[in-house]
Design an enzyme around this catalytic site. Structure first.
Site, PDB file in Angstrom:
ATOM      1  N   GLU A   1      37.069  53.168  33.528  1.00 54.97           N
ATOM      2  CA  GLU A   1      36.476  52.324  34.563  1.00 54.97           C
ATOM      3  C   GLU A   1      36.931  52.804  35.936  1.00 54.97           C
ATOM      4  O   GLU A   1      38.096  52.655  36.298  1.00 54.97           O
ATOM      5  CB  GLU A   1      36.895  50.864  34.349  1.00 54.97           C
ATOM      6  CG  GLU A   1      36.479  49.911  35.446  1.00 54.97           C
ATOM      7  CD  GLU A   1      37.202  48.573  35.374  1.00 54.97           C
ATOM      8  OE1 GLU A   1      37.291  47.898  36.420  1.00 54.97           O
ATOM      9  OE2 GLU A   1      37.685  48.211  34.293  1.00 54.97           O
TER      10      GLU A   1
ATOM     11  N   THR B   1      35.037  46.275  39.624  1.00 58.40           N
ATOM     12  CA  THR B   1      35.016  45.574  40.909  1.00 58.40           C
ATOM     13  C   THR B   1      33.586  45.526  41.436  1.00 58.40           C
ATOM     14  O   THR B   1      33.342  45.737  42.629  1.00 58.40           O
ATOM     15  CB  THR B   1      35.982  46.216  41.938  1.00 58.40           C
ATOM     16  OG1 THR B   1      37.191  46.620  41.281  1.00 58.40           O
ATOM     17  CG2 THR B   1      36.351  45.200  43.020  1.00 58.40           C
TER      18      THR B   1
ATOM     19  N   LYS C   1      36.764  39.650  30.501  1.00 58.64           N
ATOM     20  CA  LYS C   1      38.046  40.183  30.975  1.00 58.64           C
ATOM     21  C   LYS C   1      38.916  39.013  31.422  1.00 58.64           C
ATOM     22  O   LYS C   1      38.549  38.283  32.344  1.00 58.64           O
ATOM     23  CB  LYS C   1      37.818  41.158  32.140  1.00 58.64           C
ATOM     24  CG  LYS C   1      39.105  41.741  32.706  1.00 58.64           C
ATOM     25  CD  LYS C   1      38.839  42.730  33.818  1.00 58.64           C
ATOM     26  CE  LYS C   1      38.460  42.039  35.119  1.00 58.64           C
ATOM     27  NZ  LYS C   1      38.441  42.996  36.255  1.00 58.64           N
TER      28      LYS C   1
END
Length: 207
Positions: A42, A69, A129
């Site tokens: 990521e 993000t 998450k």
């Protein structure tokens, strides 16, 4: 048929998140991690020029690239256009979920409370998450498994080689390896073998 990003994350039980001001060789970084058993990588929008790095890294052998993000639908679309096979948000983002669904790209949505986990599921998150995981530790994740036994939970933030196995034992489908494996200084200096060594050590710690 191409293996989905979520299937890769489930199989490896780990993904790596890279937060660095620059990435001099995205392919070398991705291949160093993949060679050590962490195929899902990521990159994040906190890295300036991340989409260029992402596009370059898609050439890496054995790696599955995603972007984190992600805060807006525009960012989601741009990431997918640049080769992202999964998206990660720090919180609940409806427009990101909508773009991901339109392109059949899985989104891992950030949440912390039970209500937020439910909302993430309602928005179509492929996994949730749990962030910041360091706040309450593996015990909290185990508690979440009570009402959510079938939800794919991925703790992030504060996960390291010392506690990764505990999070997995508590019911996580995978853990997030951050600066404990990929330090910004190692990335900036191009210390790919060091990163591979740390990644391999992290993978061993999960068993």
């Amino acid at each position: 048929m191409t293996t989905s990003a979520i299937e890769v994350i489930r199989a490896d039980r780990v993904l790596s998140v890279v937060r660095a001001p620059e990435i001099p060789d995205p392919v070398a970084l991705a291949e160093a991690l993949a060679s050590a058993g962490i195929r899902a990588l990521e990159l994040t929008f906190t890295t300036p020029g991340v989409l260029g790095y992402l596009a370059a890294a898609t050439a890496a052998e054995g790696a599955v690239l995603g972007v984190g993000t992600v805060l807006t639908g525009e960012q989601a679309k741009a990431a997918i256009d640049s080769g992202a096979r999964f998206l990660v948000t720090p919180g609940l983002r409806t427009d990101v979920a909508e773009v991901a669904a339109q392109h059949d790209i899985p989104v891992v949505m950030g949440a912390f409370t039970p209500s937020e986990v439910l909302t993430a599921l309602d928005l179509g998150a492929a996994a949730v998450k749990i962030f910041p995981a360091r706040a309450l530790g593996p015990g909290y994740l185990k508690d979440l498994r009570g009402p959510f036994p079938d939800v794919a939970l991925i703790p992030s933030g504060g996960v390291n080689a010392g506690n990764a196995a505990e999070f997995l034992a508590a019911g996580a489908i995978a853990v997030t390896a951050g600066t404990d494996v990929v330090s910004p200084s190692d990335v900036a200096a191009g210390r790919w073998s060091e990163i591979a060594t740390r990644a391999a050590s992290f993978v061993r710690s999960m068993n």
